[in-house]
Design a protein around this motif. Structure first.
Motif, PDB file in Angstrom:
ATOM      1  N   ALA A   1     -41.957  18.136   6.003  1.00 55.77           N
ATOM      2  CA  ALA A   1     -41.330  16.812   6.008  1.00 55.77           C
ATOM      3  C   ALA A   1     -42.208  15.790   5.285  1.00 55.77           C
ATOM      4  CB  ALA A   1     -41.069  16.370   7.448  1.00 55.77           C
TER       5      ALA A   1
ATOM      6  N   GLU B   1     -41.199  13.649   1.971  1.00 57.14           N
ATOM      7  CA  GLU B   1     -41.196  12.180   2.042  1.00 57.14           C
ATOM      8  C   GLU B   1     -42.160  11.559   1.038  1.00 57.14           C
ATOM      9  OE1 GLU B   1     -41.947  11.258   6.134  1.00 57.14           O
ATOM     10  OE2 GLU B   1     -40.173  12.334   6.794  1.00 57.14           O
TER      11      GLU B   1
ATOM     12  N   GLN C   1     -34.067  10.786   5.714  1.00 53.28           N
ATOM     13  CA  GLN C   1     -35.220  10.277   6.467  1.00 53.28           C
ATOM     14  C   GLN C   1     -34.924  10.137   7.965  1.00 53.28           C
ATOM     15  OE1 GLN C   1     -38.520   9.504   5.308  1.00 53.28           O
ATOM     16  NE2 GLN C   1     -38.757   9.577   7.533  1.00 53.28           N
TER      17      GLN C   1
ATOM     18  N   HIS D   1     -35.287  13.430   9.549  1.00 52.40           N
ATOM     19  CA  HIS D   1     -36.705  13.794   9.732  1.00 52.40           C
ATOM     20  C   HIS D   1     -37.264  13.117  10.977  1.00 52.40           C
ATOM     21  CE1 HIS D   1     -38.107  15.279   5.481  1.00 52.40           C
ATOM     22  NE2 HIS D   1     -37.047  15.932   5.928  1.00 52.40           N
TER      23      HIS D   1
END
Ligand SMILES: [Fe+2]
Ligand SMILES: [Fe+2]
Length: 213
Positions: A54, A58, A78, A81
């Motif tokens: 993740a 990101e 997002q 996540h």
């Protein structure tokens, strides 16, 4: 990066697909009838893989893709996540004797599979369509950053491996640490993905529920 190296280097989308496949393989090592030590090790190992994955997405993938894609899948990435991190934090805090430990692990697997299916059917194809010239450079950035992150958390990998020691887990984790070499065989082969769990693990033919070892 010169043209020769560019040809050999993995694309960021294939790196992401490989991560998905490896995480699924680790999920499939889980056995609710196994010892608490083993289940704890598998859970810790998959949580660590997911946290690193993740973070890589990101830091390296999402920001660039956001510049050219503004659809629902991109907007949900997002927040999903963040939901996964909440579940990971809960699982890491639980004692393995908690009667809801297996359920929480299963819920994490369910949420991860949902998120990954969206990435593999929307975001990754979009990136390959919209960012064809950047995929290799982004892949190189991701590979370098992975080395930094895995090195900084090497003790955690070793601890979870020691508890979950099985050939499958060792291989999955070794791949996480050393990913790159096998990527060349995945170039242009989108069928080897999380969304095809039967191909990810020889020990299971289904992505649902707990497989046996
Ligand atoms: Fe993601
Ligand atoms: Fe992903």
């Amino acid at each position: 990066m010169n043209a020769f190296l560019r040809q050999l280097a993995p694309s960021v989308t294939n790196l992401i697909r490989l991560d998905h496949t490896q995480a699924l393989a680790t999920f499939h090592q889980y056995d609710p009838t196994a010892s608490g030590r083993f289940r704890r090790g598998i859970a810790d190992n998959v949580c660590l893989q997911l946290e690193i994955h993740a973070q890589l997405e990101e830091e390296i993938f999402y920001p660039v893709l956001r510049l050219v894609l503004d659809d629902d899948a991109m907007k949900k990435a997002q927040p999903e996540h963040d939901e996964l991190r909440t579940l990971i934090a809960r699982l890491k805090q639980m004692v393995v004797t908690d009667p809801t430990f297996d359920h929480t692990f299963n819920e994490l697997m369910r949420q991860v599979m949902h998120h990954v299916a969206e990435e593999e059917t929307t975001l990754l194809p979009a990136a390959e369509r919209l960012l064809p010239q950047q995929l290799t450079d982004l892949g190189a950035q991701m590979a370098r950053r992975r080395l930094q992150l895995t090195a900084s958390r090497g003790g955690e990998f070793a601890g979870s491996l020691a508890r979950s020691l099985s050939l499958g887990t060792v291989l999955a984790s070794a791949n996480t640490l050393l990913s790159g070499a096998s990527l060349l065989t995945r170039r242009g082969d989108p069928t080897r993905s999380w969304t095809r769990p039967g191909r990810a693990s020889s020990s299971s033919s289904s992505g649902a529920g707990f497989p046996t070892r």
